[in-house]
Design a protein around this motif. Sequence first.
Motif, mmCIF file in Angstrom:
data_model
loop_
_atom_site.group_PDB
_atom_site.id
_atom_site.type_symbol
_atom_site.label_atom_id
_atom_site.label_comp_id
_atom_site.label_asym_id
_atom_site.label_seq_id
_atom_site.Cartn_x
_atom_site.Cartn_y
_atom_site.Cartn_z
ATOM 1 N N GLY A 171 0.777 -1.232 0.000
ATOM 2 C CA GLY A 171 0.000 0.000 0.000
ATOM 3 C C GLY A 171 0.805 1.276 0.000
ATOM 4 N N VAL A 172 2.114 1.205 0.268
ATOM 5 C CA VAL A 172 2.922 2.423 0.395
ATOM 6 C C VAL A 172 3.048 3.130 -0.957
ATOM 7 C CG1 VAL A 172 5.210 3.319 0.958
ATOM 8 C CG2 VAL A 172 4.143 1.602 2.427
ATOM 9 N N ALA A 173 3.298 2.382 -2.033
ATOM 10 C CA ALA A 173 3.436 3.012 -3.355
ATOM 11 C C ALA A 173 2.155 3.744 -3.747
ATOM 12 C CB ALA A 173 3.804 1.966 -4.400
ATOM 13 N N ASP A 174 1.004 3.138 -3.474
ATOM 14 C CA ASP A 174 -0.269 3.794 -3.796
ATOM 15 C C ASP A 174 -0.446 5.067 -2.988
ATOM 16 O OD1 ASP A 174 -0.869 1.768 -5.574
ATOM 17 O OD2 ASP A 174 -2.121 0.662 -4.152
ATOM 18 N N GLU A 175 -0.065 5.019 -1.743
ATOM 19 C CA GLU A 175 -0.176 6.192 -0.876
ATOM 20 C C GLU A 175 0.708 7.334 -1.388
ATOM 21 O OE1 GLU A 175 0.076 7.062 3.944
ATOM 22 O OE2 GLU A 175 0.303 5.013 3.187
ATOM 23 N N ASP B 162 1.822 7.641 -4.554
ATOM 24 C CA ASP B 162 1.274 8.080 -5.844
ATOM 25 C C ASP B 162 0.157 9.092 -5.632
ATOM 26 O OD1 ASP B 162 2.994 6.474 -7.294
ATOM 27 O OD2 ASP B 162 1.544 4.843 -7.548
ATOM 28 N N ALA B 163 -0.701 8.842 -4.642
ATOM 29 C CA ALA B 163 -1.815 9.744 -4.374
ATOM 30 C C ALA B 163 -1.337 11.109 -3.919
ATOM 31 C CB ALA B 163 -2.734 9.130 -3.315
ATOM 32 N N PRO C 289 4.886 6.224 8.002
ATOM 33 C CA PRO C 289 4.614 7.665 7.887
ATOM 34 C C PRO C 289 5.874 8.499 7.701
ATOM 35 C CG PRO C 289 4.391 6.964 10.172
ATOM 36 C CD PRO C 289 4.528 5.716 9.340
ATOM 37 N N MET C 290 7.045 7.948 8.030
ATOM 38 C CA MET C 290 8.286 8.698 7.758
ATOM 39 C C MET C 290 8.509 8.880 6.260
ATOM 40 S SD MET C 290 8.757 5.356 8.472
ATOM 41 C CE MET C 290 9.252 5.378 10.187
ATOM 42 N N LEU C 291 7.931 7.986 5.444
ATOM 43 C CA LEU C 291 8.010 8.123 3.987
ATOM 44 C C LEU C 291 6.802 8.850 3.416
ATOM 45 C CD1 LEU C 291 9.333 4.744 2.527
ATOM 46 C CD2 LEU C 291 10.507 6.930 2.653
ATOM 47 N N THR C 292 5.618 8.503 3.910
ATOM 48 C CA THR C 292 4.395 8.992 3.295
ATOM 49 C C THR C 292 3.882 10.286 3.906
ATOM 50 O OG1 THR C 292 3.058 7.614 4.774
ATOM 51 C CG2 THR C 292 3.698 6.661 2.647
ATOM 52 N N GLY D 84 5.615 6.447 -6.383
ATOM 53 C CA GLY D 84 5.605 5.462 -5.311
ATOM 54 C C GLY D 84 6.484 4.261 -5.574
ATOM 55 N N ARG D 85 6.466 3.739 -6.797
ATOM 56 C CA ARG D 85 7.276 2.560 -7.104
ATOM 57 C C ARG D 85 8.757 2.851 -6.935
ATOM 58 N NH1 ARG D 85 5.636 -0.133 -12.677
ATOM 59 N NH2 ARG D 85 7.281 -1.558 -11.955
ATOM 60 N N ALA D 86 9.194 4.032 -7.357
ATOM 61 C CA ALA D 86 10.609 4.378 -7.246
ATOM 62 C C ALA D 86 11.014 4.555 -5.785
ATOM 63 C CB ALA D 86 10.898 5.661 -8.021
ATOM 64 N N VAL D 87 10.166 5.194 -4.991
ATOM 65 C CA VAL D 87 10.483 5.404 -3.571
ATOM 66 C C VAL D 87 10.565 4.071 -2.838
ATOM 67 C CG1 VAL D 87 9.675 6.415 -1.407
ATOM 68 C CG2 VAL D 87 9.494 7.724 -3.522
#
Length: 267
Positions: A167-171, A173-174, A248-251, A179-182
């Motif tokens: 779910g992180v990449a989708d978060e 992207d939004a 949450p440190m990323l998103t 997201g995929r690269a991160v």
Amino acid sequence: MSAPAGPGAGGPGPARVVLVHGAWHRGVSWAPVAEALATRGVAAVAPDLPSDEPGVGHAELVGAVLSGAGDGPGAPGPRGDGPPVVLVGHSLGGLVATAAADRIADRVRALVLVAALVPEPGRPYRDRMRAERDLMVAGYDAEVRRGPGVSTYWPDARAVADGLYRGVADELDAAGRDGRAVVADAAAKLRPQDWSLLAEPCPVSSWPAVPTVSVVCAEDRVVSPVAGRREADRVGARLVELAGGHFPMLTRPEETAELLAGLAAPA
């Protein structure tokens, strides 16, 4: 139960924020939050724990945190006379940050548990995981591999994206990010994790007498948010809820940094 916030715990100046990473990670996982704290004039350090070393337990892991808190060789003593700190533990780092807070309680302005495993004094966390099956969200570790001894590792970036980072990449992207690269970059920085810590009894005899904040991520797919709310109540923590998942440190680095900066400010 956590103690109420006292005026200027650990001294009158701003606190240093010590960011404790979770399983398989390194201190660099906190980089977006550390950068956001720097823009707010808050000093932060994110030590690398020796968590990939065979047999590593509370003593070694807490020692690395205390060095980051200003208790390395030649630094002030462990209580009262060192710099004030905000100790922040993410995920597995919650076990380590709590034990560190107990060691330097007089200096801790706040203990912040972010999507964290919350220890029970005197009890191995492994025993809790076996007795309380709802502490974790099933499936996040389905593709993890066993390494030597009691270590595990992630075989590739795809396994990380589909498991630990679900779910992180989708978060991202939004939020207008790639997201995929991160996630691929984060996966490349992971390392093996030794799990000896889980078999050791929590070394604190009672919950540290420090103000405690529990950050529960509402869409967490690793540590159960339902269990997280229950755990916050158990230890008397102030509950803070964030939208989104386990990282949450990323998103949500700005939102996370804003919370920590407020806790680090002098009373």
